[in-house]
Design an enzyme around this catalytic site. Sequence first.
Site, PDB file in Angstrom:
ATOM      1  CB  SER A  69      -0.922   0.006   1.223  1.00 12.34           C
ATOM      2  OG  SER A  69      -1.733  -1.145   1.223  1.00 12.34           O
TER       3      SER A  69
HETATM    4  N1  SAM Z   1      -0.653  -4.938   4.002  1.00  9.66           N
HETATM    5  C1  SAM Z   1       0.061  -5.269   2.796  1.00  9.66           C
HETATM    6  C2  SAM Z   1       1.474  -4.761   2.801  1.00  9.66           C
HETATM    7  O1  SAM Z   1       1.859  -4.064   3.741  1.00  9.66           O
HETATM    8  O2  SAM Z   1       2.199  -5.098   1.852  1.00  9.66           O
HETATM    9  C3  SAM Z   1      -0.660  -4.848   1.546  1.00  9.66           C
HETATM   10  C4  SAM Z   1      -1.837  -5.667   1.327  1.00  9.66           C
HETATM   11  S1  SAM Z   1      -2.436  -5.819  -0.312  1.00  9.66           S
HETATM   12  C5  SAM Z   1      -3.047  -4.210  -0.622  1.00  9.66           C
HETATM   13  C6  SAM Z   1      -3.876  -6.811   0.083  1.00  9.66           C
HETATM   14  C7  SAM Z   1      -3.525  -8.227   0.479  1.00  9.66           C
HETATM   15  O3  SAM Z   1      -4.702  -8.842   0.999  1.00  9.66           O
HETATM   16  C8  SAM Z   1      -3.056  -9.096  -0.678  1.00  9.66           C
HETATM   17  O4  SAM Z   1      -1.827  -9.671  -0.384  1.00  9.66           O
HETATM   18  C9  SAM Z   1      -4.159 -10.147  -0.787  1.00  9.66           C
HETATM   19  O5  SAM Z   1      -3.704 -11.400  -1.227  1.00  9.66           O
HETATM   20  C10 SAM Z   1      -4.675 -10.194   0.624  1.00  9.66           C
HETATM   21  N2  SAM Z   1      -6.036 -10.735   0.784  1.00  9.66           N
HETATM   22  C11 SAM Z   1      -7.109 -10.575  -0.028  1.00  9.66           C
HETATM   23  N3  SAM Z   1      -8.182 -11.216   0.471  1.00  9.66           N
HETATM   24  C12 SAM Z   1      -7.780 -11.809   1.620  1.00  9.66           C
HETATM   25  C13 SAM Z   1      -8.434 -12.623   2.585  1.00  9.66           C
HETATM   26  N4  SAM Z   1      -9.728 -12.976   2.462  1.00  9.66           N
HETATM   27  N5  SAM Z   1      -7.719 -13.049   3.649  1.00  9.66           N
HETATM   28  C14 SAM Z   1      -6.404 -12.719   3.787  1.00  9.66           C
HETATM   29  N6  SAM Z   1      -5.729 -11.963   2.892  1.00  9.66           N
HETATM   30  C15 SAM Z   1      -6.409 -11.510   1.823  1.00  9.66           C
END
Ligand code: SAM
Length: 221
Positions: A69
């Site tokens: 992000s």
């Molecule tokens: N917090 C992260 C970082 O600091 O790099 C960025 C997160 S990225 C914007 C969103 C993440 O949420 C992705 O890696 C995606 O695979 C994960 N994600 C999506 N749906 C999810 C779920 N139901 N449970 C866990 N993770 C999930």
Amino acid sequence: MGSAKIKQMLRTIELECESTWRMTGRRVLRQSVMEAMANVPREEFVPPDIKPFAYDNRALPIGNGQTISQPFIVALMTDLLDPRQEHVILEVGTGSGYQAAILSTLVKSVFSIEIISQLATQAANRLDRLGYHNIKVIQGDGYQGLPEQAPFDGIIVTAAASHVPIPLKEQLKPGGKLIIPVGLPFAHQELLLISKNRKGQLRTRSALDVAFVPLTGQQEQ
Ligand code: SAM
């Protein structure tokens, strides 16, 4: 990586706070959050070819169609959680592990759930290598939270959900905060700040318009 780039990132975060505070309620972020942003090396959380852009104030690709992000959003969400040293925090959406690393410098421990196993493994190895030992990465669907470790002082969701998952509301301690982007995939989304009072009642306010990758998993089909 030059400290000039990190200083520039911090300045950009300050300017974004200035221009958005009427929505966010945060004109200035607490010093401890800004220090965490200064000290956690974002270049370690992006792929090698992206490193020159690591301190740009924008989301960057991390593989598997996912992103790390934007620094301003990471800093703002961290500040909105009101992190304290004794807190245990749940993150849904580990991604690169960067948000978890920032939080881990401010609280007692972080549990972070990632649905994509390759990202979960990479993030766990990276966080271990960099010395962030108070973070536990779990591979799974974060929609259900982590009942066995609940309740949490704060919960942060870093992917956009269509609605606020009930298990996450239930796993928040009285006095705790839940931060979650809610809205349509790649369309209008709002960053919601949900506070649970001492009686267990929830109050929700919108803190900003945002753009996150979607929350996936069984409940979001
Ligand atoms: N917090 C992260 C970082 O600091 O790099 C960025 C997160 S990225 C914007 C969103 C993440 O949420 C992705 O890696 C995606 O695979 C994960 N994600 C999506 N749906 C999810 C779920 N139901 N449970 C866990 N993770 C999930």
